[in-house]
Design a protein around this motif. Structure first.
Motif, PDB file in Angstrom:
ATOM      1  N   GLU B   6       1.072  -1.067   0.375  1.00 42.59           N
ATOM      2  CA  GLU B   6      -0.414   0.183   0.154  1.00 42.59           C
ATOM      3  C   GLU B   6       1.215   1.513  -0.078  1.00 42.59           C
ATOM      4  O   GLU B   6       0.687   2.161  -0.521  1.00 42.59           O
ATOM      5  N   THR B   7       2.001   1.574   1.187  1.00 43.95           N
ATOM      6  CA  THR B   7       2.639   2.423   1.059  1.00 43.95           C
ATOM      7  C   THR B   7       3.471   2.715  -0.454  1.00 43.95           C
ATOM      8  O   THR B   7       3.514   3.878  -0.887  1.00 43.95           O
ATOM      9  N   ILE B   8       3.864   1.530  -1.361  1.00 38.31           N
ATOM     10  CA  ILE B   8       4.445   1.308  -1.978  1.00 38.31           C
ATOM     11  C   ILE B   8       3.541   1.895  -3.454  1.00 38.31           C
ATOM     12  O   ILE B   8       3.524   3.042  -4.155  1.00 38.31           O
ATOM     13  N   PHE B   9       2.502   1.418  -3.316  1.00 37.84           N
ATOM     14  CA  PHE B   9       1.220   2.256  -4.142  1.00 37.84           C
ATOM     15  C   PHE B   9       1.512   3.306  -4.103  1.00 37.84           C
ATOM     16  O   PHE B   9       0.522   4.478  -4.812  1.00 37.84           O
ATOM     17  N   GLU B  10       0.871   3.747  -2.705  1.00 40.07           N
ATOM     18  CA  GLU B  10       0.706   5.502  -2.527  1.00 40.07           C
ATOM     19  C   GLU B  10       1.822   6.206  -3.173  1.00 40.07           C
ATOM     20  O   GLU B  10       1.487   7.235  -3.763  1.00 40.07           O
ATOM     21  N   ILE B  11       3.107   5.906  -3.032  1.00 41.12           N
ATOM     22  CA  ILE B  11       4.126   6.553  -3.317  1.00 41.12           C
ATOM     23  C   ILE B  11       4.536   7.034  -5.286  1.00 41.12           C
ATOM     24  O   ILE B  11       4.155   8.068  -5.521  1.00 41.12           O
ATOM     25  N   ILE B  12       4.324   5.487  -5.616  1.00 43.00           N
ATOM     26  CA  ILE B  12       3.355   5.909  -7.183  1.00 43.00           C
ATOM     27  C   ILE B  12       2.784   6.417  -7.740  1.00 43.00           C
ATOM     28  O   ILE B  12       2.243   6.307  -9.226  1.00 43.00           O
ATOM     29  N   GLU B  13       1.552   6.318  -7.218  1.00 41.98           N
ATOM     30  CA  GLU B  13       0.748   6.213  -8.176  1.00 41.98           C
ATOM     31  C   GLU B  13      -0.234   7.697  -7.082  1.00 41.98           C
ATOM     32  O   GLU B  13      -0.553   8.309  -7.926  1.00 41.98           O
ATOM     33  N   GLY B  14      -0.575   7.498  -5.953  1.00 43.12           N
ATOM     34  CA  GLY B  14      -1.228   8.857  -5.381  1.00 43.12           C
ATOM     35  C   GLY B  14      -0.774   9.966  -5.342  1.00 43.12           C
ATOM     36  O   GLY B  14      -0.287  10.456  -4.302  1.00 43.12           O
ATOM     37  N   ALA B  15       0.038  11.057  -6.532  1.00 46.23           N
ATOM     38  CA  ALA B  15       0.312  11.309  -6.426  1.00 46.23           C
ATOM     39  C   ALA B  15       0.006  13.083  -7.186  1.00 46.23           C
ATOM     40  O   ALA B  15       0.579  13.183  -8.202  1.00 46.23           O
ATOM     41  N   ASP B  16      -1.460  13.000  -6.460  1.00 45.54           N
ATOM     42  CA  ASP B  16      -2.162  14.362  -7.045  1.00 45.54           C
ATOM     43  C   ASP B  16      -1.482  15.759  -5.170  1.00 45.54           C
ATOM     44  O   ASP B  16      -1.004  15.298  -5.219  1.00 45.54           O
ATOM     45  N   GLU B  17      -2.634  16.341  -4.932  1.00 42.42           N
ATOM     46  CA  GLU B  17      -2.647  18.120  -4.346  1.00 42.42           C
ATOM     47  C   GLU B  17      -1.975  17.090  -2.823  1.00 42.42           C
ATOM     48  O   GLU B  17      -1.301  17.362  -2.561  1.00 42.42           O
ATOM     49  N   ASN B  18      -3.081  16.065  -3.032  1.00 42.66           N
ATOM     50  CA  ASN B  18      -2.997  15.900  -1.837  1.00 42.66           C
ATOM     51  C   ASN B  18      -1.684  14.779  -0.654  1.00 42.66           C
ATOM     52  O   ASN B  18      -2.318  13.114  -0.419  1.00 42.66           O
ATOM     53  N   GLY B  19      -1.223  14.230  -1.846  1.00 43.99           N
ATOM     54  CA  GLY B  19       0.044  13.643  -2.134  1.00 43.99           C
ATOM     55  C   GLY B  19       1.496  13.491  -1.816  1.00 43.99           C
ATOM     56  O   GLY B  19       1.401  14.404  -1.267  1.00 43.99           O
ATOM     57  N   SER B  20       1.303  12.116  -0.494  1.00 39.56           N
ATOM     58  CA  SER B  20       2.354  12.975   0.169  1.00 39.56           C
ATOM     59  C   SER B  20       3.954  13.220  -1.236  1.00 39.56           C
ATOM     60  O   SER B  20       3.842  13.679  -1.455  1.00 39.56           O
ATOM     61  N   ARG B  21       4.479  13.092   0.660  1.00 38.36           N
ATOM     62  CA  ARG B  21       6.383  14.258   0.240  1.00 38.36           C
ATOM     63  C   ARG B  21       7.265  13.099  -0.747  1.00 38.36           C
ATOM     64  O   ARG B  21       7.090  13.506  -1.841  1.00 38.36           O
ATOM     65  N   TRP B  22       7.438  11.962  -0.369  1.00 39.34           N
ATOM     66  CA  TRP B  22       7.504  10.825  -0.997  1.00 39.34           C
ATOM     67  C   TRP B  22       6.824  10.746  -2.440  1.00 39.34           C
ATOM     68  O   TRP B  22       8.187  10.835  -3.497  1.00 39.34           O
ATOM     69  N   SER B  23       5.955  10.249  -2.656  1.00 43.42           N
ATOM     70  CA  SER B  23       5.042   9.887  -4.382  1.00 43.42           C
ATOM     71  C   SER B  23       6.015  12.053  -4.124  1.00 43.42           C
ATOM     72  O   SER B  23       5.707  11.221  -5.994  1.00 43.42           O
ATOM     73  N   ARG B  24       5.737  12.808  -4.389  1.00 44.64           N
ATOM     74  CA  ARG B  24       5.825  14.084  -4.900  1.00 44.64           C
ATOM     75  C   ARG B  24       7.920  14.067  -5.436  1.00 44.64           C
ATOM     76  O   ARG B  24       7.346  13.591  -6.683  1.00 44.64           O
ATOM     77  N   PHE B  25       8.695  13.286  -4.287  1.00 45.63           N
ATOM     78  CA  PHE B  25       9.413  13.063  -4.948  1.00 45.63           C
ATOM     79  C   PHE B  25      10.054  12.104  -6.059  1.00 45.63           C
ATOM     80  O   PHE B  25      10.661  12.561  -6.788  1.00 45.63           O
ATOM     81  N   PHE B  26       9.236  11.010  -5.492  1.00 47.74           N
ATOM     82  CA  PHE B  26       9.223  10.138  -6.636  1.00 47.74           C
ATOM     83  C   PHE B  26       8.832  10.535  -7.905  1.00 47.74           C
ATOM     84  O   PHE B  26       9.339   9.992  -9.101  1.00 47.74           O
ATOM     85  N   ASP B  27       8.158  11.267  -8.135  1.00 48.63           N
ATOM     86  CA  ASP B  27       7.273  11.568  -9.581  1.00 48.63           C
ATOM     87  C   ASP B  27       8.272  12.897 -10.120  1.00 48.63           C
ATOM     88  O   ASP B  27       8.308  12.414 -11.596  1.00 48.63           O
TER      89      ASP B  27
END
Lengths: 278, 278, 278, 278
Positions: B6-27
């Motif tokens: 789930e965490t990984i999914f959060e990082i690679i997918e959930g990268a919109d405004e309310n995305g976590s810092r990590w997901s933003r970095f990943f994108d």
């Protein structure tokens, strides 16, 4: 002293419909100077004319720059009145860093640059034409400018998407075309960046004809890009059209707020009691 | 374990405004890799550069592909969370066969292909630019993208008709032109398919100038096609404009839902007495 | 006498749907003459034809001019009826200085000019085509003409801004391009005015291909200008589209004026009792 | 007997969504034949292919024409059911003189013509592509076609004005250009009709580059025409855009007739008496 400042500010800034006679004259004078300066730049481009009247041109340039410098200093001095909320130095900075402030600076800088650096920056003088936008301050076009400007601003995100997609399209087609035509026409398609030249000429339907594909596949891609070029025109046009429609409807709604029928009834439309009763 | 997924999914997918810092970095990291890879493709097209830095380019390619492969496998692994309604294998298939999934695959496949087949598929790497569309996930353009997309989707039938008619027009004019100019300019109009090249260049008003009619009749037809080309621009533009107008009206209606009086109120909207009372 | 004047005025002016048979015939006759005269101008441009039938052409010209002169004098004579509010001489001046009046004059003047000055003004005769606009008096297009005309008039300030900005853009790009390409291609970009030729060909996406940049920077600027050319199409199109939408909504509102309930009825619109009763 | 006729009519005509399986098959069969015939025309244009497979092409042509002839005769026979209000012969005439009827005839006529006249009319066969428009009968595009069609029909007067003005513009510019460039470039601008070629290429912004002005005045006129070409795009686009907006508003009004508040009140909003009372 402060009185003088205000008067000068009135003259150089407050030049709209209800501007004083002096401010109107001032604006016309500046516009005249700009036009003169543009004519000079154009005439200088004729080598034979330039070689013959070199010093006259220089003299004229000196005069123009002197006036522009005075104007700039005055604007700098009265910046405080333009940005009242800001303090003296902050206001001056605000003016210098403003779009029009930078243009005003660029209008005189090229004259002083040669003393500093060797590069020939004379052609920057042509940026003075941008100063002609001040003309709009004078006349009834102001409203239209606002409308056009606000329309573009409102739709900037949609428009920037079309620009982004256009860029992707250019990049894609250039690469593909380079791999298709690069070996056949190494002079026309030497590398991907050069192929951009073809891509833009095709997508914008300019089609100079200096570079075009000769292979079957190249022509197919070229045709597809050209047809997509139609879409490239259609999309922003559609966006802008809709924005203008929106704009005029806003204006309409503002001026003619529709009076809803349930307002000011003499009797309640539901329970039928006279409205006074409540 | 499931927590990790789930965490990984959060990082690679959930990268919109309310995305976590990590997901933003990943994108941003992925966008950086894509940009790097595009620069590489462009630079490789300069033969002299390529010949000199061949192995460096290869090394860079390896690095990029490794990261993209890891990303792809992660997306494949977490597909179940993207398509919750579907089962493990079905979800993975759904991702692989999805537009973005295919592009992700094409972004790495060219690297592995040479081991399989001989054809040089390096230029497919440029398709990685399409992956840049993920950028839109990051920012405020998302809404605009939706609007533009929905407008095109809504009017796809009208637009496809204009495309179909355009195709008929191209076919008709090519054939006629072939019979008019084929004998006079056998090199420019050798057969109907080649004449298509002229037809597209004319209808889209690109007009490279490599192929053009010389006979009177040929020029007449060419002129008519060119004028019809104006219509070819006008029709889709009109359709799209109207669609955008429609779109913004929909939005307006949504946000300002007019309160119709015939709605059954529990209390009289005018005198406030309970409706039962009457 | 005055009766005759009125009848003639009826014939030459009152040529709309409810015009008399004579006035219709008169209009068709004039249209015929104009068409004949245009054909003549076109045929004269064929040197071999002209040399052979020189005197026949001259004879035809004499006949046409005679008729047009008579028509012009009649219009001049009956000007008083066209501008009833004005006096005899003032009315005649009003007609002479009116757009159509000037065109009517230009239609015959070239014939009389050679006796006065040496210059060959024959080609001005082609301006007679403009007189064909009178055809619209005859038919159902009148309304459409009014709509198109009013749309352009309404938006003239927005449109003139786009024209002004276009001009600035042309001037800027021409100057920059002159400084970029002038030294490389002195024949194609000899001076700023000549560079205008390139700028217009690029911005309007005509792209003849006789003049185009070869340097990298030149191509970059050229590409930007070409892309801005898209905007040059999009802006006026958007403005005009919105204007047409506005126009048709006006018409709609006119024809379907919604009957607002708050109008003071003499009888209750619902139960029909005289409103005094309450 | 009459039963048979109706069944056949069902098959060849009633081919919309609720058409029988047979009629669907029939339509697909015809579309197949048309496609085949178009491919044939295209392939025949390749001289080497034609010379080699001449008799095969002829055989195929015979087969296609036979089927089309049968289809035509059937349509002719069942015309009475298509135009029920008309009598047998009148109905047949109505079909023959209808647009689609003429195209159906043109699709087979070229085959029979050679026996009558010498002229080679083979290329008319390409008109069979127009028959592909029948495809729209099959699918959901019908509505879109109606919309696009009605939009163009509604605005035909506005559009024909733009066309008329365009024509005047072309004529004017051609004449002026002929007088400006005719002496300098007698090969490019030999006469006014030939100059039309330049005028159209410029106004439509195709700009092949085979003909362009070289004199200063010529380039000025050319630039003006090119800029007016933008207007030539903007006007019809604006008209069509507005028409589409109008269209969709009509549809909206139809489907969502706004329920006026003064409908079904329980009490008269003016005099306040219960509505039942009246």
């Amino acid at each position: 002293m402060h009185k003088v400042k205000e008067t000068i500010f009135e003259i150089i800034e407050g030049a709209d419909e209800n501007g004083s006679r002096w401010s109107r004259f001032f604006d016309l004078f500046i516009v005249g100077l700009i036009t003169l300066s543009i004519l000079q730049v154009i005439l200088e481009s004729y080598r034979n004319i330039y070689t013959r009247y070199a010093e006259q041109f220089h003299a004229l340039e000196v005069i123009i720059v002197v006036f522009f410098t005075i104007e700039y200093l005055l604007r700098l001095w009265t910046a405080g009145l333009k940005y009242p909320q800001k303090g003296g130095m902050a206001a001056r900075l605000a003016f210098v860093s403003s779009a029009m402030g930078l243009i005003d600076l660029l209008a005189i800088l090229p004259f002083y640059m040669p003393f500093l650096i060797a590069v020939d920056l004379r052609f920057i003088r042509i940026l003075r034409v941008v100063r002609l936008l001040r003309v709009f301050k004078l006349n009834r076009y102001l409203k239209a400018v606002r409308i056009v400007g606000s329309v573009i601003m409102e739709k900037r995100s949609e428009l920037s998407i079309t620009i982004f997609v256009t860029f992707l399209l250019l990049l894609l087609s250039s690469t593909i075309m380079y791999y298709l035509e690069g070996d056949v026409q190494p002079d026309s398609f030497p590398n991907i960046i050069s192929t951009f030249w073809w891509a833009i000429a095709t997508l914008t339907t300019v089609g100079y004809g200096d570079v075009y594909p000769v292979t079957g596949w190249g022509r197919l891609i070229s045709g597809i890009i050209a047809l997509l070029g139609i879409g490239l025109v259609a999309l922003p046009t559609g966006i802008i059209s809709a924005a203008f429609v929106e704009e005029l409807e806003k204006v309409k709604n503002k001026k003619t707020k529709p009076k809803l029928p349930e307002e000011n009834y003499r009797y309640c439309p539901y329970c039928g009691r006279p409205m006074e009763e409540h």
